[in-house]
Design an enzyme around this catalytic site. Structure first.
Site, PDB file in Angstrom:
ATOM      1  N   PHE A   1       1.345  -1.010   0.491  1.00  0.00           N
ATOM      2  CA  PHE A   1       0.165  -0.248  -0.097  1.00  0.00           C
ATOM      3  C   PHE A   1       0.808   0.847  -0.441  1.00  0.00           C
ATOM      4  O   PHE A   1       2.020   1.460   0.960  1.00  0.00           O
ATOM      5  CB  PHE A   1      -1.300  -0.332   0.729  1.00  0.00           C
ATOM      6  CG  PHE A   1      -1.956   1.025   1.040  1.00  0.00           C
ATOM      7  CD1 PHE A   1      -3.535   0.946   0.975  1.00  0.00           C
ATOM      8  CD2 PHE A   1      -1.548   2.649   1.342  1.00  0.00           C
ATOM      9  CE1 PHE A   1      -4.229   1.325   0.628  1.00  0.00           C
ATOM     10  CE2 PHE A   1      -2.885   3.396   1.094  1.00  0.00           C
ATOM     11  CZ  PHE A   1      -4.131   2.991   0.492  1.00  0.00           C
TER      12      PHE A   1
ATOM     13  N   ASP B   1       9.678   3.267   1.752  1.00  0.00           N
ATOM     14  CA  ASP B   1       7.956   3.919   1.888  1.00  0.00           C
ATOM     15  C   ASP B   1       7.732   2.938   3.696  1.00  0.00           C
ATOM     16  O   ASP B   1       7.646   2.534   4.430  1.00  0.00           O
ATOM     17  CB  ASP B   1       7.015   3.466   1.016  1.00  0.00           C
ATOM     18  CG  ASP B   1       4.887   3.770   1.487  1.00  0.00           C
ATOM     19  OD1 ASP B   1       5.907   4.433   3.009  1.00  0.00           O
ATOM     20  OD2 ASP B   1       4.577   3.749   1.453  1.00  0.00           O
TER      21      ASP B   1
ATOM     22  N   LYS C   1       1.950   9.791   8.032  1.00  0.00           N
ATOM     23  CA  LYS C   1       1.202  10.125   9.135  1.00  0.00           C
ATOM     24  C   LYS C   1       1.445  10.310  10.535  1.00  0.00           C
ATOM     25  O   LYS C   1       1.212  11.446  10.886  1.00  0.00           O
ATOM     26  CB  LYS C   1       0.979   9.063   9.350  1.00  0.00           C
ATOM     27  CG  LYS C   1       0.329   8.159   8.271  1.00  0.00           C
ATOM     28  CD  LYS C   1      -0.196   6.447   8.590  1.00  0.00           C
ATOM     29  CE  LYS C   1      -0.313   5.624   6.902  1.00  0.00           C
ATOM     30  NZ  LYS C   1      -2.190   6.137   5.926  1.00  0.00           N
TER      31      LYS C   1
HETATM   32  C1  LIG Z   1       2.675   2.334   2.883  1.00  0.00           C
HETATM   33  C2  LIG Z   1       1.857   3.728   3.189  1.00  0.00           C
HETATM   34  N1  LIG Z   1       2.590   4.890   2.549  1.00  0.00           N
HETATM   35  C3  LIG Z   1       1.917   5.701   1.651  1.00  0.00           C
HETATM   36  C4  LIG Z   1       0.522   5.369   2.441  1.00  0.00           C
HETATM   37  C5  LIG Z   1      -0.371   7.086   1.901  1.00  0.00           C
HETATM   38  O1  LIG Z   1       0.188   7.980   2.524  1.00  0.00           O
HETATM   39  P1  LIG Z   1      -1.513   8.704   2.286  1.00  0.00           P
HETATM   40  O2  LIG Z   1      -3.354   7.979   3.156  1.00  0.00           O
HETATM   41  O3  LIG Z   1      -1.066   9.871   3.642  1.00  0.00           O
HETATM   42  O4  LIG Z   1      -1.894   9.960   1.398  1.00  0.00           O
HETATM   43  C6  LIG Z   1      -0.104   4.955   3.191  1.00  0.00           C
HETATM   44  C7  LIG Z   1      -1.279   5.207   3.456  1.00  0.00           C
HETATM   45  O5  LIG Z   1      -1.985   4.821   4.563  1.00  0.00           O
HETATM   46  C8  LIG Z   1       0.608   4.164   3.477  1.00  0.00           C
HETATM   47  O6  LIG Z   1       0.220   3.202   4.764  1.00  0.00           O
END
Ligand SMILES: Cc1ncc(COP(=O)(O)O)c(C=O)c1O
Length: 450
Positions: free
Chosen positions: A142, A228, A257
């Protein structure tokens, strides 16, 4: 059911009526009036324990008083909040601290306002630096729902109907070095982008040596190694970055986050000097990649105050010790049930992995509900925990058989006891009581038209 007062109706009318319907169906449409630490208080007098943390946003707990008051002081200061024509001192201060904590080659920061936006920046930076368009990612990942980030996710649920995404992206199984090397060998791949611990895929820990070898393979083929850490960063797994558990030295790390205390949207892309120089390579290109809200003072102040709290309260060490207690207690309490396959995780990023039952009396209803919707079983568990025990959590977005246990890092032993007690009661119910499954019928009826 939710109280349908005027604001709720407005939301239903003008924001997202399907979300309201879904929360209603799950009996989770609650009006929260106060959130503090790991606890949420509802207008109807109920109190909930948060074991989801807004998907790893609330590492410092809800509305931490030190972060709230830092933000209040920042507003009172009347500084250049979003001037866009100045050098943001707070951005400099926060970037310096983030780079120091991250270590290795990460020496520059691009600030943005979300995880997806950070992933977009990483894609652009990797392409600019390597001159290659190809991007490799891990199955089940994700990375966010903007078009670029979504191009790095293979679950059709998220992609369907949104048209062609980025070309030149390829998924490899998480943990499979042979597949990764096969993809990198073409020397057309700008970046391998991976979550060090896959969260929405089901709290998947990397096999021993995998990330280290993946990084080495990236170096060998001239591909950037991008982590990430949107969920895993900010001490969620016990260390500032999950990368630190494995001694990694990535070219780019994406944070968001929990970066800003759960109060102001913020994201940060930590990059090496040489990647940075490929993007911002001349005066002419000084603002070739920017974002209006990226360096805004409230986000920067929230980031600084969040780091203060994480460090002052030693929340990394707390994530390690409480995570150990949580997994040990859960294993003692529920691993004897046939539908509980595994308790896994690191720090306070944990999953309870369920599996299809073997016993016929359980297997028949389980399969019937799985046919209606693959997430039905998991949502029943979520609903029971919430409604019957006042625990807020969720199943993983790309693996409906894994329930998350990711509370704020400030949880105490009493909270862990409460969660384990609730989980045990629900596990017991699903294995011994027909009412767990008949209840599913009601839920099925409510969601059948979704
Ligand atoms: C691992 C990871 N990367 C990127 C994102 C995307 O973040 P955002 O919702 O702030 O765009 C998320 C969102 O849940 C995530 O869990």
């Amino acid at each position: 059911m939710g109280e349908v007062g005027a604001p709720a109706l407005q939301y239903q009318e003008h924001v997202n009526p399907q979300w309201v319907r879904l929360l209603d169906a799950l009996e989770m449409n609650v009006r929260y009036v106060k959130c503090a630490g790991a606890e949420l208080y509802a207008a109807d007098g109920r109190r909930f324990l948060d074991f989801l943390s807004g998907y790893c946003v609330h590492n410092t707990g809800h509305n931490h008083p030190a972060i709230v008051s830092a933000l209040q002081r920042e507003l009172d200061r009347q500084g250049p909040a979003m001037l866009q024509s100045h050098v943001s001192e707070l951005a400099g201060e926060l970037a310096e601290r983030l780079c120091r904590l991250a270590g290795g080659r990460l020496n520059k920061v691009f600030f943005c306002s979300s995880g997806s936006e950070g992933v977009e920046a990483a894609i652009k930076f990797a392409r600019a630096h390597t001159g290659r368009n190809g991007l490799v990612y891990a199955s089940g990942a994700f990375h966010g729902l903007t078009c670029g980030a979504l191009s790095l996710m293979d679950d059709p649920f998220w992609r369907a109907g949104f048209g062609p995404l980025l070309a030149d992206t390829e998924a490899v199984p998480f943990g499979d070095l042979v597949a990764l090397e096969r993809a990198l060998r073409s020397r057309t791949i700008g970046a391998f982008i991976v979550e060090p611990v896959q969260s929405e895929a089901g709290i998947c820990l990397p096999p021993a040596g995998y990330l280290e070898a993946a990084q080495a393979a990236c170096r060998k083929y001239g591909t950037l190694f991008v982590l990430d850490e949107v969920q895993t960063g900010m001490f969620r797994t016990g260390r500032f970055l999950a990368a630190h558990h494995y001694g990694l030295d990535p070219d780019i790390v994406i944070l968001a986050k929990a970066l800003s205390g759960g109060l102001v949207p913020s994201g940060a892309v930590l990059i090496s000097n040489n990647v940075y120089d490929s993007v911002y390579s001349s005066l002419k290109r000084a603002i070739v990649h920017t974002s209006t809200f990226g360096e805004n003072n409230l986000a920067m102040r929230a980031g600084l105050a969040t780091l203060d709290v994480l460090e002052r309260e030693n929340l990394g060490a707390r994530a390690v010790s409480m995570g150990d207690v949580l997994r040990t207690r859960l294993r003692e309490a529920v691993s004897g049930y046939e539908m509980v396959q595994e308790i896994r995780g690191v720090g306070l990023l944990n999953g309870i992995v369920f599996t299809a039952p073997r016993k016929l009396s359980l297997r028949a209803p389980f399969e019937a509900f799985r046919k209606i919707h693959p997430a039905m079983f998991g949502q029943l568990v979520v609903m029971r925990l919430f409604r019957d025990h006042g625990i807020l959590t969720q199943i993983c977005g790309n693996n409906f058989m894994v329930l998350k246990a990711a509370p704020p890092l400030i949880v105490d032993a009493g909270h862990i006891d409460e969660f384990v007690g609730a989980m045990t009661a629900v596990a017991d119910l699903m294995h011994t009581s027909a009412s767990f499954w008949t209840e599913a019928l009601g839920l099925a009826r409510r969601v059948v038209n979704f």
